[in-house]
Design a protein around this motif. Structure first.
Motif, PDB file in Angstrom:
ATOM      1  N   LEU A 913       1.414  -4.685   5.926  1.00 56.42           N
ATOM      2  CA  LEU A 913       0.300  -3.745   5.562  1.00 56.42           C
ATOM      3  C   LEU A 913       0.250  -3.719   4.117  1.00 56.42           C
ATOM      4  N   THR A 914      -0.395  -3.858   3.354  1.00 51.30           N
ATOM      5  CA  THR A 914      -0.899  -3.783   1.825  1.00 51.30           C
ATOM      6  C   THR A 914      -1.663  -2.879   1.475  1.00 51.30           C
ATOM      7  N   TRP A 915      -1.824  -2.201   0.381  1.00 54.30           N
ATOM      8  CA  TRP A 915      -2.479  -1.242  -0.345  1.00 54.30           C
ATOM      9  C   TRP A 915      -2.411  -1.506  -1.759  1.00 54.30           C
ATOM     10  N   VAL A 916      -3.485  -0.846  -2.364  1.00 51.64           N
ATOM     11  CA  VAL A 916      -3.405  -0.409  -3.953  1.00 51.64           C
ATOM     12  C   VAL A 916      -3.008   0.685  -4.356  1.00 51.64           C
ATOM     13  N   SER A 917      -2.203   1.033  -5.009  1.00 48.68           N
ATOM     14  CA  SER A 917      -1.421   2.144  -5.336  1.00 48.68           C
ATOM     15  C   SER A 917      -1.963   2.595  -6.701  1.00 48.68           C
ATOM     16  N   THR A 918      -2.329   3.812  -7.108  1.00 46.41           N
ATOM     17  CA  THR A 918      -2.624   4.370  -8.407  1.00 46.41           C
ATOM     18  C   THR A 918      -1.323   4.968  -9.053  1.00 46.41           C
ATOM     19  N   ASN A 919      -1.702   4.743 -10.462  1.00 45.90           N
ATOM     20  CA  ASN A 919      -0.581   5.701 -11.185  1.00 45.90           C
ATOM     21  C   ASN A 919       0.917   5.109 -10.818  1.00 45.90           C
ATOM     22  N   PRO A 920       1.269   3.985 -11.432  1.00 45.58           N
ATOM     23  CA  PRO A 920       0.545   2.990 -11.939  1.00 45.58           C
ATOM     24  C   PRO A 920      -0.055   2.100 -10.915  1.00 45.58           C
ATOM     25  N   ARG A 921      -1.169   1.286 -11.318  1.00 44.81           N
ATOM     26  CA  ARG A 921      -1.772   0.540 -10.451  1.00 44.81           C
ATOM     27  C   ARG A 921      -0.943  -0.675 -10.193  1.00 44.81           C
ATOM     28  N   LYS A 922      -0.782  -0.869  -8.671  1.00 42.70           N
ATOM     29  CA  LYS A 922       0.227  -1.768  -8.339  1.00 42.70           C
ATOM     30  C   LYS A 922      -0.343  -2.109  -6.703  1.00 42.70           C
ATOM     31  N   ILE A 923      -0.237  -3.466  -6.418  1.00 42.16           N
ATOM     32  CA  ILE A 923      -0.299  -3.809  -4.910  1.00 42.16           C
ATOM     33  C   ILE A 923       1.036  -3.587  -3.998  1.00 42.16           C
ATOM     34  N   ILE A 924       1.114  -2.801  -3.092  1.00 40.66           N
ATOM     35  CA  ILE A 924       2.417  -2.707  -2.455  1.00 40.66           C
ATOM     36  C   ILE A 924       2.298  -3.326  -1.060  1.00 40.66           C
ATOM     37  N   SER A 925       3.200  -4.150  -0.540  1.00 38.91           N
ATOM     38  CA  SER A 925       3.243  -4.662   0.825  1.00 38.91           C
ATOM     39  C   SER A 925       4.657  -4.257   1.663  1.00 38.91           C
ATOM     40  N   TYR A 926       4.377  -3.913   2.925  1.00 37.34           N
ATOM     41  CA  TYR A 926       5.353  -3.730   3.875  1.00 37.34           C
ATOM     42  C   TYR A 926       5.448  -4.407   5.006  1.00 37.34           C
ATOM     43  N   LEU A 928       5.638  -4.587   8.703  1.00 36.14           N
ATOM     44  CA  LEU A 928       5.662  -3.317   9.854  1.00 36.14           C
ATOM     45  C   LEU A 928       6.634  -3.427  10.905  1.00 36.14           C
ATOM     46  N   GLN A 929       7.137  -4.760  10.911  1.00 37.77           N
ATOM     47  CA  GLN A 929       7.978  -5.085  12.218  1.00 37.77           C
ATOM     48  C   GLN A 929       9.478  -4.316  11.713  1.00 37.77           C
ATOM     49  N   THR A 930       9.813  -4.408  10.396  1.00 40.41           N
ATOM     50  CA  THR A 930      11.083  -4.127   9.856  1.00 40.41           C
ATOM     51  C   THR A 930      10.863  -2.708   9.212  1.00 40.41           C
ATOM     52  N   GLY A 931       9.628  -2.576   8.623  1.00 42.94           N
ATOM     53  CA  GLY A 931       9.559  -1.168   7.857  1.00 42.94           C
ATOM     54  C   GLY A 931       9.938  -1.576   6.319  1.00 42.94           C
ATOM     55  N   GLY A 932      10.439  -2.645   6.228  1.00 45.12           N
ATOM     56  CA  GLY A 932      10.769  -2.914   4.722  1.00 45.12           C
ATOM     57  C   GLY A 932       9.713  -3.453   3.616  1.00 45.12           C
ATOM     58  N   LEU A 933       9.931  -3.337   2.602  1.00 49.71           N
ATOM     59  CA  LEU A 933       9.102  -3.483   1.303  1.00 49.71           C
ATOM     60  C   LEU A 933       9.213  -5.147   1.174  1.00 49.71           C
ATOM     61  N   VAL A 934       8.012  -5.650   1.000  1.00 47.93           N
ATOM     62  CA  VAL A 934       7.933  -7.095   1.026  1.00 47.93           C
ATOM     63  C   VAL A 934       7.885  -7.581  -0.603  1.00 47.93           C
ATOM     64  N   SER A 935       6.908  -6.599  -1.199  1.00 48.53           N
ATOM     65  CA  SER A 935       6.701  -6.975  -2.516  1.00 48.53           C
ATOM     66  C   SER A 935       5.886  -5.925  -3.353  1.00 48.53           C
ATOM     67  N   THR A 936       5.996  -5.785  -4.475  1.00 48.62           N
ATOM     68  CA  THR A 936       5.306  -5.004  -5.442  1.00 48.62           C
ATOM     69  C   THR A 936       4.742  -5.818  -6.688  1.00 48.62           C
ATOM     70  N   ASN A 976      -0.514 -13.576  -4.214  1.00 48.97           N
ATOM     71  CA  ASN A 976       0.432 -14.076  -3.032  1.00 48.97           C
ATOM     72  C   ASN A 976       1.346 -13.180  -2.712  1.00 48.97           C
ATOM     73  N   VAL A 977       1.196 -12.581  -1.499  1.00 50.16           N
ATOM     74  CA  VAL A 977       2.006 -11.321  -1.185  1.00 50.16           C
ATOM     75  C   VAL A 977       3.586 -11.618  -0.969  1.00 50.16           C
ATOM     76  N   PRO A 978       3.813 -12.546  -0.150  1.00 48.61           N
ATOM     77  CA  PRO A 978       5.202 -12.813   0.172  1.00 48.61           C
ATOM     78  C   PRO A 978       5.984 -13.312  -1.374  1.00 48.61           C
ATOM     79  N   VAL A 979       5.218 -14.021  -2.210  1.00 44.25           N
ATOM     80  CA  VAL A 979       5.891 -14.361  -3.547  1.00 44.25           C
ATOM     81  C   VAL A 979       5.763 -13.162  -4.611  1.00 44.25           C
ATOM     82  N   GLY A 980       4.750 -12.314  -4.221  1.00 41.90           N
ATOM     83  CA  GLY A 980       4.636 -11.208  -5.180  1.00 41.90           C
ATOM     84  C   GLY A 980       3.978 -11.460  -6.650  1.00 41.90           C
ATOM     85  N   THR A 981       2.969 -12.370  -6.736  1.00 37.12           N
ATOM     86  CA  THR A 981       2.376 -12.653  -7.804  1.00 37.12           C
ATOM     87  C   THR A 981       1.087 -12.767  -7.712  1.00 37.12           C
TER      88      THR A 981
END
Length: 1454
Positions: A913-926, A928-936, A976-981
């Motif tokens: 699950l990925t979303w765009v966060s405000t303040n500061p602007r970031k792309i955050i990915s989790y 869902l199987q593990t509940g762990g953060l994948v990348s920002t 690229n979500v898994p790599v975080g770039t």
């Protein structure tokens, strides 16, 4: 890394023709005790510099060290012999050393024949001293013998197993040796040590005795010699194991006595998952030696990877190996925890139980871990219900890192856990944390299923895992183990039976081994059949071999496809072949219950469900005990010995004998009927005797109550009856439908009780859904549908509290529903619903409430989940079940991030699950199987003036696209979500439309220029700029400033003109929809389904229109109306089966149907659907209430005792405030105050009035100007004497005015900056205002004694209203954030449906009455609380005999 036994390694380079020799000094000639050859094991990294050492001890006792020759390819050391060791050597094999001594040759060629190795070993052993060679240690002589054997066998592939075994034993003996220097702490310990030394001496003597045979006999029996050495080493290992196991059990028992924290007992964990529980057995002595040795070496070597995967097909006995490894590692003191998964048990197949169970075991075994773990668990009691990522991190990783514990954890049969994802969630979590706990190792077993393989291929796991493929072992090694198993089992039979000497014959044993074909399960089943009680084993074996031979030769009607099939057919024929064919159906029924049951059943449960005798069932199962795990206790579950048996017995292509074959279409209905009949016969109300008002988790002994009152057969029937409703057989349909109807009419709520206390409420949803699909057009379908509505609408409270099925769910049920008509007498309401309860179900299926307004919602691609974001910064992200809206996961926002979440998107496989966060602007990915953060990933655009339009994932699930608009420029960026770039981005001028979508491996979006829509396409994997793929002309009536939606993939544009809804097919330049069915206010929002088949349109008057694609365009499919307020978002599920819409803090779910189903007839609504807050006034005596919607024209006066309307008034003006007292009602408009008298109680029905029926109309002599807020700005005092009104002047300037109700005279005014709600205290002497941000101000109404002028005296800010805030109960009642109304004593009185969970200031208390006035409601809700207790007195004695609890009836207290 892959390790395979039984396969030769690549050959080492050939040594030179000259043999490598060692020169032995002359003074090494042996004395009376010979000499000692000691192998010094050196680490690999030091060996290259130091080499191996060989130490010789001469007569003087002084040791001399000689440099060893260069190490062999195996890394083993070489052992020298004296000149007497091999007198048969020829001249070329000997020579003189520098000191004139004899040369002792040691060959290093791996291909050296096995018999030479045996001869050299025996010869060298004859010279090893029998005395203790290591000082005072009693183990020195034994170590010397073992080191010699290790040196001799090193480098020889044929006997590498002996070398590995010796290395294992040496490490164990060295570990034991330290203990022998300390004083034993008990008599028992001294006894154990003495026994150990005696056994060591015995085994050492037997090993030495092997060298006493004459040389010819050694050469002739070299194979037997090797086997004897191996078995003696196995005896030695067993002796050490028994000693260590006894010691560790003593330590373990002491630790258990010291473990007191309740958290270890209360944390949810799986029963019988540990290795010491259950009936699992380890490997037979002498079998699986190479595999076990390899794993033990891995477990002790800190340089080895931290994870070991034992990979094997069905029947290769992975669990047996795991059991043995767990026992051995426990004996070594290194086992931290074990978890043996099993699909047969709910808790042992549930991923959520694995980490808590492991954590509890670690806490019991390691005090340093326990102290940290207990503290963490107590600070977060709900941790066991959080994501797997949080469980692993908080329960295991953090305590392990802080305590620095070194341990091994065993997880067996991971493939038997319920996990439908492509890669197991447990492995995903493990990969993220394994590097953080380097002192911990994980031994995992599992079949090589695709998802398990994918898990171990994850980048974080691939390099951290050793893999052993069990089914690729050299067949001869497996066959030898199976032969050993057969030999041992037959010896055990002979020990307990008479006349079995010299049995079986060698030919019979060979035949059994051949037929086993490498499958241990065949061997085990064969032994169970032959050893069956009350049968002659010899006859059993003969029958088995004869029947299998016949089956293979085609002489009978059996047709064997596999080795196991042949065995199963033979045993079934022998077990039941002579039975009366008329009795076969009972045998098939029993076998069907074993093979088709949703989870293992005991013989007594099978007997209960089938109506058979327990003895009858047990005897039939005993006849085929070879296939089963069958205990003596008839209450213990019986399970197939191996999964291959159920597969065999239900497959007509494998088992063609119809006498005993299980036919699912016939036996599922039989089990279904048994389940429903049992529920109809035994279910009763409150079977677990729970107290009123509690939630299930508050009952400390709930598990004991369920075990005591709910028979296992009843538990199975309640949870699993629908799993047998699989085939719609016309012959069974009428009977099943009739039985099912009787069950739902009489036992429905009692069934829900059982599921509630078992924590299995979801089973009710699945069961009723299955039943509805199965019944099709049956008359019972209406009842099933109503029951389904009941469960879905009240799922939250049913799953939480069994008693509140009767306190809350049933009393809140619509009065025209079938369930209410059937079960009204069972209602036990602790609350009376005065007003606001609908009479019938609306089309919405379920709703969920949240503490704050919902920002974003999105469906998962599989339609199984919904992601919701809500709340202030940081936003909370929750994952909901797409069927029940039950919360399944809450994602923690990354630490330090405080933004809102926008553009939520699931990856195609629903993994991320990925979303765009405000303040500061970031792309955050989790994950869902593990509940762990994948990348920002940081967005590179400036944070200000950014407008996020849309997000989407690539088809491969790794690339994430974001469409952003800022400064009149739009940018499409690929990440690229898994790599975080960020991969690349493209910017351009133009007006993009509000949607991007995935089209194959490309991204599509659209822009509009003048009257043309241009569709653009970008390849996710290419950095090239977007290219136009279509230019589409839009109709002239399209206005991009009004609601519209573009679907890039289908090139369809939906828009509104204000009077119409239009769908334009830009590809074919034609209209697919032109509808004028647009109600007041027009369309405010549109949304296509992902595939474009559905179009949902939200109307301003709270209606939702759903259009469906048809051959002629789009046709109206459903009309829905919101009973939760103005829709703010709408989404159609990807499969087109469901719709969700959010309004404020509530999300609502509908199912799409095949017909138009309007929710309500608008003419039946009392108030206009304006989306504005209700205004309500209670009379001082709490007998009446007057209610209206802000700025509406209608006022209703309710009798609070009966709930009936006393008067409905059409005021002819926008109402600002209402008040009622005695027989009068006062209505305040913008410019006047109007008073009506109420009709007498006998004229209540249809009492209506309008402005002309008023008795008094007063025009303000100082009317306030218009206020732009929706909340009331006027209020009538409780005694109807005064009206307070707030006048808005500017954003920071307001005036408060006070008027006389009877004259309209302006009494007083005050200046204030406060803007918000007004209210009077109960005595009418104070008026208060509270702003939206919580600021409070109050004025006391006073009168000057001299001038008789009324004044508003401002009160200090530290003073609060004397009668409290109107949303706070003066009687002590409370409304919790979780939707419960609590009594003053804290008792739960009522569960509030999500649509009733109004914000705090949209609630009003008046004594026992509570009103909900939220603008989302179609009608105001008024409740009355107060538990009625009746006491029965003994008049003569003057004491209380008993107290009787009375409950509210559907109308008044009764």
């Amino acid at each position: 890394m892959k390790r395979l036994f039984g396969k030769k390694p690549e050959k080492s380079p050939k040594p030179s023709p000259e043999h490598v020799s060692l020169g032995i000094p002359a003074n090494t000639a042996p004395g009376p005790l010979g000499f000692r050859a000691e192998l010094d094991i050196v680490p690999d990294d030091e060996r290259s510099n130091r080499g191996s050492r060989i130490v010789f001890q001469d007569n003087s006792g002084k040791g001399k060290e000689l440099p060893a020759p260069e190490a062999s390819t195996s890394g083993a050391a070489v052992v020298g012999t004296d000149h007497r060791s091999d007198p048969t050597k020829n001249a070329t094999d000997t020579g003189e050393g520098e000191s004139g001594g004899k040369l002792a040759e040691v060959s290093k060629v791996p291909e050296r024949e096995h018999k030479n190795t045996a001869l050299r070993t025996a010869t060298i052993l004859s010279d090893v001293p029998k005395e203790a060679a290591d000082g005072s240690s009693p183990l020195g002589s034994l170590k010397a013998v073992l080191r010699t054997i290790a040196a001799i066998h090193a480098g020889h592939q044929e006997t590498i197993a002996i070398g590995n075994r010796v290395e294992n034993l040496l490490s164990r003996i060295v570990a034991l040796e330290g203990r022998f220097y300390s004083r034993p702490d008990s008599v028992e310990e001294q006894r154990r040590r003495d026994k150990l030394i005696r056994e060591f001496g015995r085994i050492e003597g037997q090993i030495r005795s092997l060298s006493e045979k004459p040389e010819p006999e050694q050469l002739a029996e070299h194979a037997q010699y090797t086997e004897e050495v191996y078995m003696l080493l196995e005896d030695l290992r067993e002796t050490i194991f028994d000693y260590q196991m006894a010691q560790q059990k003593e330590i373990y028992d002491r630790q258990r006595e010291l473990v007191k924290p309740a958290v270890l007992r209360d944390l949810p964990s799986a029963k019988a998952a540990e290795y010491r529980h259950g009936d699992r057995k380890g490997c037979l002595k002498g079998t699986r030696g190479p595999v076990l040795d390899e794993i033990e070496l891995w477990a002790r070597d800190s340089d080895k990877p931290p994870i070991y995967w034992l990979n094997g097909l069905a029947g290769t006995r992975k669990t047996t190996i795991a059991q043995t490894i767990a026992e051995r590692i426990f004996a070594d003191g290194q086992l931290g925890a074990s978890f043996f998964c099993s699909r047969d048990f709910e808790d042992r197949s549930n991923l959520k139980f694995i980490f808590p169970t492991i954590a509890v075991q670690l806490a019991r075994n390691y005090p340093e871990f326990r102290s940290i773990f207990v503290s963490l668990a107590q600070s977060d009691p709900e941790i066991a219900h959080e994501s797997l990522y949080n469980q692993m991190n908080k329960l295991i990783v953090r305590p392990l890192k802080k305590s620095n514990v070194s341990t091994v954890i065993v997880v067996d049969a991971l493939d038997e856990c319920k996990d439908e994802e492509p890669a197991p969630a447990i492995l995903s979590v493990l990969g993220q944390f394994v590097a953080q706990i380097p002192n911990v190792k994980f031994f995992v077993t599992g079949r090589p299923e695709p998802r398990i393989r994918e898990g171990f291929r994850l980048p974080l796991l691939a390099e951290a895992t050793d893999v052993f493929i069990l089914h690729d072992i050299e067949p001869t090694l497996v066959n030898n183990d199976i032969r050993q198993f057969f030999k041992h089992s037959f010896l055990e039979l002979a020990r307990h039976r008479q006349g079995l000497d010299d049995w079986p014959t060698r030919e019979q044993l060979d035949l059994l081994c051949e037929r086993a074909a490498g499958l241990f399960v065949y061997a085990a089943a064969t032994i169970k059949f032959i050893g069956r009680r009350n049968n002659d084993p010899k006859e059993q074996l003969d029958r088995l071999l004869r029947s299998e031979s016949s089956a293979r030769e085609g002489k009978t009607k059996f047709k064997a496809n596999t080795t196991l099939d042949s065995l199963y057919m033979s045993i079934l024929q022998e077990a039941f072949g002579d039975d009366d064919p008329e009795d076969d159906h009972r045998t098939r029924s029993v076998l069907g219950a074993v093979t088709l049951a949703a989870n293992p059943l005991s013989p007594s449960t099978i007997a209960t469900l089938l109506g058979f005798g327990v003895t009858d069932v047990f005897l039939r199962l005993s006849s085929v005990h070879s296939f089963l795990i069958l205990q003596e206790d008839p209450d213990s579950p019986v399970r197939p010995f191996h999964k291959s048996f159920p597969d065999f017995i239900i497959d007509p292509t494998r088992y063609i004998n119809e006498r005993f074959r299980v036919s699912p279409p016939n036996h599922h209905p039989e089990l279904l009927a048994g389940c429903i009949e049992l529920m109809n016969r035994t279910l009763e109300k409150n079977m677990c005797d729970l107290p009123d008002g509690v939630v299930n988790c508050e009952v400390d002994d709930l598990s004991e109550r369920t075990e005591q009152h709910l028979d296992p057969a009843l538990q199975y029937a309640c949870r699993s009856w629908h799993k047998h409703l699989v085939d719609r057989d016309i012959a069974h349909t009428p009977a099943i439908a009739s039985t099912l109807r009787r069950f739902l009419e009489k036992k429905f709520l009692f069934w829900l009780e059982v599921l509630s206390v078992l924590g299995a409420a979801r089973e009710a949803v699945d069961a009723l859904d299955v039943a509805a699909k199965w019944l099709e057009a049956s008359p019972t379908l209406d009842l099933v549908a109503d029951c389904f509505r009941f469960v879905m609408r009240f799922f939250e409270v049913i799953s939480t509290s069994c008693p509140h099925i009767y306190h809350s769910a049933l009393p809140l049920c619509p009065r025209k529903s079938i369930v209410w008509g059937l079960y009204e007498p069972h209602a036990r309401p602790l609350t009376r619903i005065v007003h606001g309860l609908p009479n019938s179900w609306d089309p919405s299926i379920a709703a969920a409430g949240f503490p704050s307004r919902i920002d974003t919602a999105v469906w998962s691609p599989c339609s199984r989940f919904i992601a919701i974001s809500w709340g202030e910064r940081p936003t909370t992200i929750e994952i909901l079940d797409g069927v029940t809206l039950e919360r399944t996961t809450t994602l923690d926002y990354p630490l330090g991030e405080l933004g809102w979440a926008e553009g939520l998107a699931f990856s195609p496989n629903t993994r991320l699950l990925t979303w765009v966060s405000t303040n500061p602007r970031k792309i955050i990915s989790y994950d869902l199987q593990t509940g762990g953060l994948v990348s920002t990933i940081a967005l590179e655009q400036p944070a200000h003036h950014i407008y996020l339009l849309s997000t989407t994932y690539s088809a491969c699930g790794t690339m994430f696209a974001v469409l952003i608009c800022y400064h009149l420029t739009f940018t499409v960026s690929i990440y690229n979500v898994p790599v975080g770039t960020r991969t690349y981005s493209h910017s351009a001028k133009g007006q993009p439309l509000n949607e991007i979508s995935t089209h194959g491996e490309c991204l599509r979006f659209a822009t509009i220029d003048s009257r043309t829509i241009i569709t653009w396409e970008i390849e996710f994997a290419s950095p090239h700029a977007p290219t136009p793929v279509g230019s589409l002309r839009v109709p002239d009536n399209f206005n991009p400033l009004q609601a519209f939606q573009f679907h890039p993939t289908s090139s369809r544009l939906a828009f509104t003109t204000g009077e119409s809804i239009i769908v334009w097919d830009a590809q074919d330049s034609k209209f697919l929809l032109e509808s004028t069915d647009v109600n007041y206010g027009g369309v405010v929002l549109m949304s296509f389904s992902p595939d474009g088949r559905f179009l949902a349109c939200i109307m301003r008057d709270l209606e939702l229109h759903l259009w469906k694609e048809s051959p002629t365009g789009y046709t109206l499919h459903q009309k829905l109306i919101s009973n939760i307020g103005l829709f703010e978002s709408v989404l159609v599920s990807p499969n087109g089966g469901s719709i969700i819409a959010s309004s404020g803090q509530v999300v609502q779910l509908w199912h799409t149907t095949d017909s138009i189903t309007p929710l309500f007839d608008p003419s039946t609504l009392t108030f206009r659907r304006s989306g504005k807050t209700f205004t309500l006034g209670f009379s001082p005596d709490q007998a009446l209430a007057a209610v209206t919607r802000t700025k509406d024209r209608t006022v209703v006066v309710l009798d609070l005792k009966s709930g009936i309307s006393r008067l409905t008034i059409d005021t002819g003006m926008e109402v600002r405030a209402v008040g009622v007292a005695g027989s009068s009602v006062v209505v305040v408009g913008e410019e006047k105050i109007v008073t009506w008298n109420l009709p007498a109680e006998d004229h209540v029905l249809n009492a209506r009035a309008n402005i002309n029926d008023s008795v008094l109309t007063i025009t303000f002599n100082h009317p306030p100007i218009h206020d732009f807020t929706l909340r009331p700005i006027a209020l009538v005092s409780p005694g109807l004497h005064r009206v307070a009104m707030r006048e808005w002047c500017s954003h920071d300037h307001n005036s408060l005015h006070l008027y006389d109700v009877s004259t309209g005279e302006h009494l007083a005014s005050a200046e204030t900056v406060l803007q918000g709600d007004l209210w009077f205290t109960l005595d009418g002497r104070e008026v208060w205002c509270i702003t939206f941000d919580g600021r409070v101000g109050g004025w006391r109404i006073t009168k000057d004694s001299d001038s008789d002028i009324t004044k508003l005296e401002y009160l200090e800010s530290s003073i609060y209203p004397s009668s409290g805030f109107p949303w706070q109960s003066s009687c002590g009642y409370k409304v919790t954030n979780g939707g419960w109304v609590l009594s003053p004593s804290g008792k739960r009185l009522l569960w509030l449906p999500p649509s009733w969970r109004s914000p705090e200031r949209d609630r009003m208390w008046s004594g026992r009455f509570l009103a909900f006035l939220d603008d989302r409601l179609l009608e105001p809700v008024i409740l009355e609380f107060g538990i009625l207790d009746m006491y029965v007195y003994d008049v003569s004695a003057g004491g209380i005999l008993t107290k009787i609890r009375l409950f509210w009836s559907s109308g008044i207290a009764g």
